[in-house]
Design a protein around this motif. Sequence first.
Motif: not given
Length: 425
Positions: A379-406
């Motif tokens: 849950x995000x209360x500042x629009x400027x946070x949305x893209x960095x948070x989303x990109x952070x999840x994707x980047x971690x999942x691309x490099x970490x198979x265990x996190x991708x499963x989560x």
Amino acid sequence: MQQIKHGGRRPRPSSAPTIIAAMLCVVALVTAGTAWWMLRPQQKDALGHLAQPQSSSSTLNRDKAPTPKSQEHQKAAGDSPAAKASRAIATMSLDERAGQLIMAPMFAGGNPADLSALISTRHVGSVVLIGNWNNGTAAAKTAADALQSYAPSGNQLIVSTDQEGGQVQHLKGSGFDTMPSAVAQGQMSADTLRSSAKTWGGQLKQAGINIDLAPVLGTVQVKRSSNAPIGALNRDFGLDSNGNAQHGIAFVEGMRDAGVGATVKHYPGLGAVTGNTDFTTEGILDTTTTLDDEEIGAFNTTIKQAKPAMVMMSLATYQRIDSSAPAAFSSKIIDGTLRGSVGYDGVVISDSLSAAAVSGIATKDLGVRLVDAGGDLACIGDTSYVTPILDGIIARAQSDPAFAKKVTASATRVMTLKYQMGLAK
């Protein structure tokens, strides 16, 4: 009896034919008896085989040709929201899965089109209406419909708001009742509160809202005026743990009666801190709450009995439970307690990740830490946070198979909720 009575008698001598006939009868009886005893074990085995329904041959036959009843059971399982969600997630890209883990803000007076790219291109799956929406149900419905138009028809948005009552009621105006504070709600009977919550939920439904980020279930442990996030604002029911639980159940069930999901918050409770996690990093360390305290008990009872659509995690840190991280980033609290001990398998949402309480953490890591701990929806209360948070999840999942499963597991829980609510097809 007759054999015993007459068995001692010996037949009197008779003619030779009679003796020969008797001997032939004896031979015939012996032969027949022998044949019967030889056949008997085989008959017994055959009967024994028929009496064992779990034999391998019968199991194979059932696998090849299920009975109508088992077919119905399999069909029902395959048609469950969880099964549908798993199939939907299997067809999604990583970007699409990650998008389901984001709840972006839509501010009062803003233009829904400003979120169109986030929803249609970045696959953001949820929105929260925040601010002072004072133009009634019609205006909120217009905004909600516009937001939904950017989402796929088969995967509509979770649209939520904070509609607690009292000082925290984001949607007002024509069509919305002025809701009493939670403390005033606590003075109602549970039945009356459920009926009232159904009315308030119906108004949200009419406005295009399908999730209410309420009720607050914290049990205030300190002086009310010093408990900035809850007690000072009368956001709790003002009762003991049991009373708060019973009113929490009534609120959740009343919202459900209206077709709106409820969210209990802020797990495991903000009743023992002095600072408001939205605005400060001071006074947000809870030094007293344990896993068997009455404050967390109100949550656990409500969760087990009412099964709310979501559970929102606190951004405070709980020294006697897990001093290493805020609750929203604690695997001990989310995976170990909420999902493990309590058995909750629904959507776990964070409190606003743009809050001051977590301002010391890199923005790109906020969503990662939530999902890594077992949470689902940022849950995000500042629009400027949305893209960095989303990109952070994707980047971690691309490099970490265990996190991708989560990520996959979290997206599946979100999609399961959408199927349960009729938002996905």
